[in-house]
Design an enzyme around this catalytic site. Structure first.
Site, short mmCIF file in Angstrom:
data_model
loop_
_atom_site.label_atom_id
_atom_site.label_comp_id
_atom_site.label_asym_id
_atom_site.label_seq_id
_atom_site.Cartn_x
_atom_site.Cartn_y
_atom_site.Cartn_z
N LYS A 43 50.32 -1.38 -15.86
CA LYS A 43 50.80 -0.42 -14.86
C LYS A 43 51.64 0.67 -15.50
CE LYS A 43 50.39 -3.96 -11.36
NZ LYS A 43 49.10 -3.57 -10.81
N GLY A 44 52.53 0.27 -16.43
CA GLY A 44 53.39 1.27 -17.08
C GLY A 44 52.58 2.26 -17.88
N GLU A 143 56.15 -5.33 -14.35
CA GLU A 143 55.44 -6.18 -15.32
C GLU A 143 56.30 -6.45 -16.56
OE1 GLU A 143 50.73 -5.50 -14.39
OE2 GLU A 143 51.66 -4.14 -15.81
N ASN A 187 52.74 -0.70 -2.68
CA ASN A 187 51.58 -0.66 -1.79
C ASN A 187 51.84 -1.64 -0.64
OD1 ASN A 187 50.95 -3.23 -2.70
ND2 ASN A 187 49.26 -2.59 -3.99
N ASP A 255 48.66 3.45 -9.87
CA ASP A 255 49.29 3.99 -11.08
C ASP A 255 49.03 5.50 -11.20
OD1 ASP A 255 50.00 1.37 -11.63
OD2 ASP A 255 48.17 1.02 -12.80
N SER A 285 40.70 9.01 -8.99
CA SER A 285 40.62 7.95 -10.02
C SER A 285 39.71 6.81 -9.58
CB SER A 285 42.01 7.42 -10.37
OG SER A 285 42.44 6.49 -9.40
N GLY A 290 37.33 1.67 -14.39
CA GLY A 290 38.46 1.42 -15.28
C GLY A 290 39.73 2.08 -14.75
O1 RIB Z 1 47.39 -1.32 -11.70
C1 RIB Z 1 46.31 -1.67 -12.52
C2 RIB Z 1 46.81 -2.41 -13.71
O2 RIB Z 1 47.36 -3.63 -13.29
C3 RIB Z 1 45.75 -2.78 -14.72
O3 RIB Z 1 45.58 -1.79 -15.71
C4 RIB Z 1 46.22 -4.11 -15.25
O4 RIB Z 1 46.52 -4.10 -16.61
C5 RIB Z 1 47.43 -4.48 -14.41
O5 RIB Z 1 48.61 -4.19 -15.04
#
Ligand code: RIB
Length: 311
Positions: A43-44, A143, A187, A255, A285, A290
């Site tokens: 996410k980061g 995370e 969310n 993200d 996106s 991906g």
């Molecule tokens: O938000 C999507 C992300 O969540 C993915 O890229 C995965 O790595 C998790 O961190």
């Protein structure tokens, strides 16, 4: 020409292992999936890449593992023009990885193994302090250890730096630890986990945002997938709808929203206008497979925005 915002992400970096399938094996069973994709995620990192592609100068603070994925992740940041001075390898642990399953409608299920992301400590924030003091905005997610998140929010507050928190994946938190932030961007499921209130529709979302504001969080932006976003503060609430797009993989859309929102806000747009653009950036996106590799660069985004906002 708007100024180029400087954005730091203190957060996770993973490698995403995405399988496209409508069926899931039972215990002891082996079945075939339809397609596989390997890509950089977390996410980061995704939020950093979105901000960078939209035009920000981006600084990443993260930890990766002592495996094949660690150096490759650092290389990916550098290749994209993200400052990776504060992305370090940790000995003896794996990199963060995310096995992801995507159904044909684009809906995803994600399992995150945090690995080295769990090693990002408050002392690492201190080590990056001189750089962090120079940025306009710090972006955080869940995370990495929560103590690092709380510590970074306090750091941002002390130094008058805008702070955006994406509480993903959702987990119970100490609301006092996040009160200093500027934007809380969950969310629906993250908002449910944190508030304890169900979010099944827009009315639920408004009630839940109301509770989060009452608990002391200054501004909430709840992302609602295909329903757009809810912008909520003590001044009122506004629902900003999504743009109609054909989604094939929604992974990383949140993200994309956060990275682009941080950038648009940093360019001086109002919250409302920043959210409208972030809604479109996130939606776009989902039209590709991906996470990072499905994000638009600024020129492509501007063309899409113009096509929808000028007659
Ligand atoms: O938000 C999507 C992300 O969540 C993915 O890229 C995965 O790595 C998790 O961190």
């Amino acid at each position: 020409m708007p100024k180029r915002p400087r954005i730091a992400v203190v957060g996770s970096a993973n490698v995403d292992l995405t399988t496209f399938t409508d069926l899931f094996p039972k215990p002891g069973e082996t079945i075939f999936g339809q397609k596989f994709d390997l890509g950089f995620g977390g996410k980061g990192a995704n939020q950093a890449v979105a901000a960078q592609l939209c035009g920000a100068e981006v600084f990443m603070v993260a930890r990766v593992g002592s495996d094949l994925f660690g150096p490759a992740t650092i290389e990916n940041f550098k290749k994209l023009g993200i400052d990776a001075t504060h992305v370090k390898q940790v000995a003896g642990v794996s990199s963060g990885v995310a096995p992801i399953f995507v159904e044909s409608g684009g809906q995803n299920r994600i399992l995150v193994v945090k690995g080295a992301n769990d090693e990002l400590k408050p002392s690492d924030v201190d080590a990056a302090a001189e750089m962090l003091k120079t940025v306009d905005c710090i972006v955080l997610q869940f995370e990495i250890p929560l103590e690092t998140v709380y510590y970074t929010i306090a750091f941002a507050r002390k130094h008058g730096i805008r702070c955006i928190l994406n509480p993903a994946p959702g987990q119970p938190i100490d609301v006092d630890g996040i009160k200093g932030l500027d934007y809380f961007v969950p969310n629906e499921s993250e908002a449910e986990t944190i508030s304890g209130m169900p979010v099944r529709n827009l009315d639920d979302a408004k009630a839940c945002a109301g509770k989060l504001l009452k608990d002391g969080i200054g501004r909430v932006i709840m992302t609602l997938g295909a329903n757009g976003s809810l912008l909520a503060s003590r001044d009122g609430m506004e629902h900003l709808p999504a743009f109609a797009l054909k989604s094939i993989d929604s992974t990383g859309a949140g993200d994309a929203f956060i990275g682009s929102f941080a950038l648009f806000l940093g360019e001086g747009l109002s919250e409302r206008e920043a959210v409208r653009r972030a809604n479109l950036y996130a939606g776009l996106s989902t039209t590709g497979v991906g996470t990072q590799k499905s994000f638009y660069d600024r020129a492509r985004f501007d063309a899409e925005w113009k096509a929808r906002n000028e007659s």
